[in-house]
Motif scaffolding. Structure first.
Motif, mmCIF file in Angstrom:
data_model
loop_
_atom_site.group_PDB
_atom_site.id
_atom_site.type_symbol
_atom_site.label_atom_id
_atom_site.label_comp_id
_atom_site.label_asym_id
_atom_site.label_seq_id
_atom_site.Cartn_x
_atom_site.Cartn_y
_atom_site.Cartn_z
ATOM 1 N N MET A 139 -29.841 -0.386 -21.089
ATOM 2 C CA MET A 139 -29.937 1.030 -20.760
ATOM 3 C C MET A 139 -29.738 1.873 -22.004
ATOM 4 N N LYS A 140 -30.505 2.936 -22.102
ATOM 5 C CA LYS A 140 -30.279 3.933 -23.145
ATOM 6 C C LYS A 140 -29.261 4.925 -22.600
ATOM 7 N N GLN A 141 -28.724 5.755 -23.481
ATOM 8 C CA GLN A 141 -27.765 6.764 -23.032
ATOM 9 C C GLN A 141 -28.382 7.637 -21.944
ATOM 10 N N ASP A 142 -29.645 7.988 -22.103
ATOM 11 C CA ASP A 142 -30.330 8.825 -21.126
ATOM 12 C C ASP A 142 -30.450 8.135 -19.768
ATOM 13 N N ASP A 143 -30.711 6.821 -19.782
ATOM 14 C CA ASP A 143 -30.821 6.062 -18.531
ATOM 15 C C ASP A 143 -29.502 6.078 -17.770
ATOM 16 N N LEU A 144 -28.412 5.824 -18.470
ATOM 17 C CA LEU A 144 -27.097 5.822 -17.844
ATOM 18 C C LEU A 144 -26.746 7.217 -17.342
ATOM 19 N N ALA A 145 -27.045 8.214 -18.139
ATOM 20 C CA ALA A 145 -26.752 9.596 -17.750
ATOM 21 C C ALA A 145 -27.478 9.964 -16.455
ATOM 22 N N LYS A 146 -28.742 9.629 -16.361
ATOM 23 C CA LYS A 146 -29.511 9.932 -15.148
ATOM 24 C C LYS A 146 -28.971 9.168 -13.951
ATOM 25 N N ALA A 147 -28.529 7.932 -14.172
ATOM 26 C CA ALA A 147 -28.016 7.105 -13.075
ATOM 27 C C ALA A 147 -26.745 7.686 -12.466
ATOM 28 N N ILE A 148 -25.967 8.413 -13.264
ATOM 29 C CA ILE A 148 -24.696 8.929 -12.739
ATOM 30 C C ILE A 148 -24.654 10.453 -12.646
ATOM 31 N N GLY A 149 -25.738 11.115 -13.030
ATOM 32 C CA GLY A 149 -25.822 12.551 -12.845
ATOM 33 C C GLY A 149 -25.130 13.403 -13.884
ATOM 34 N N VAL A 150 -25.167 12.956 -15.144
ATOM 35 C CA VAL A 150 -24.624 13.756 -16.239
ATOM 36 C C VAL A 150 -25.685 13.852 -17.332
ATOM 37 N N THR A 151 -25.368 14.532 -18.417
ATOM 38 C CA THR A 151 -26.324 14.635 -19.522
ATOM 39 C C THR A 151 -26.150 13.472 -20.489
ATOM 40 N N ARG A 152 -27.188 13.243 -21.276
ATOM 41 C CA ARG A 152 -27.124 12.203 -22.302
ATOM 42 C C ARG A 152 -26.027 12.542 -23.302
ATOM 43 N N GLN A 153 -25.845 13.824 -23.569
ATOM 44 C CA GLN A 153 -24.817 14.246 -24.514
ATOM 45 C C GLN A 153 -23.425 13.851 -24.030
ATOM 46 N N THR A 154 -23.194 13.923 -22.726
ATOM 47 C CA THR A 154 -21.901 13.515 -22.164
ATOM 48 C C THR A 154 -21.641 12.048 -22.442
ATOM 49 N N ILE A 155 -22.643 11.215 -22.231
ATOM 50 C CA ILE A 155 -22.491 9.781 -22.492
ATOM 51 C C ILE A 155 -22.205 9.562 -23.984
ATOM 52 N N GLY A 156 -22.930 10.240 -24.836
ATOM 53 C CA GLY A 156 -22.700 10.113 -26.277
ATOM 54 C C GLY A 156 -21.292 10.526 -26.680
ATOM 55 N N LEU A 157 -20.799 11.607 -26.089
ATOM 56 C CA LEU A 157 -19.445 12.073 -26.404
ATOM 57 C C LEU A 157 -18.384 11.095 -25.912
#
Length: 64
Positions: free
Chosen positions: A15-33
């Protein structure tokens, strides 16, 4: 403190950060942070991440 275990688990799940973010309903930036240790996620968000990656809270977030 960086969350390397979360990043590794995400990569193992292909999964990319964007994939995980979409799966849980947050932004890619949140996952990166979260991965960089600049954001302390809520328990609800931690549980969502664990479910999406098939891991436990201990696997990803418990510090020894």
């Amino acid at each position: 403190m960086k969350n390397k275990r979360m990043k590794i688990a995400r990569m193992e799940a292909d999964m990319k950060q964007d994939d995980l973010a979409k799966a849980i309903g947050v932004t890619r930036q949140t996952i990166g942070l979260i991965e960089s240790g600049e954001y302390n996620p809520t328990l609800k968000l931690c549980i969502g991440i664990c479910r999406a990656l098939g891991k436990t809270l201990n696997d990803l977030f418990w510090e020894e």
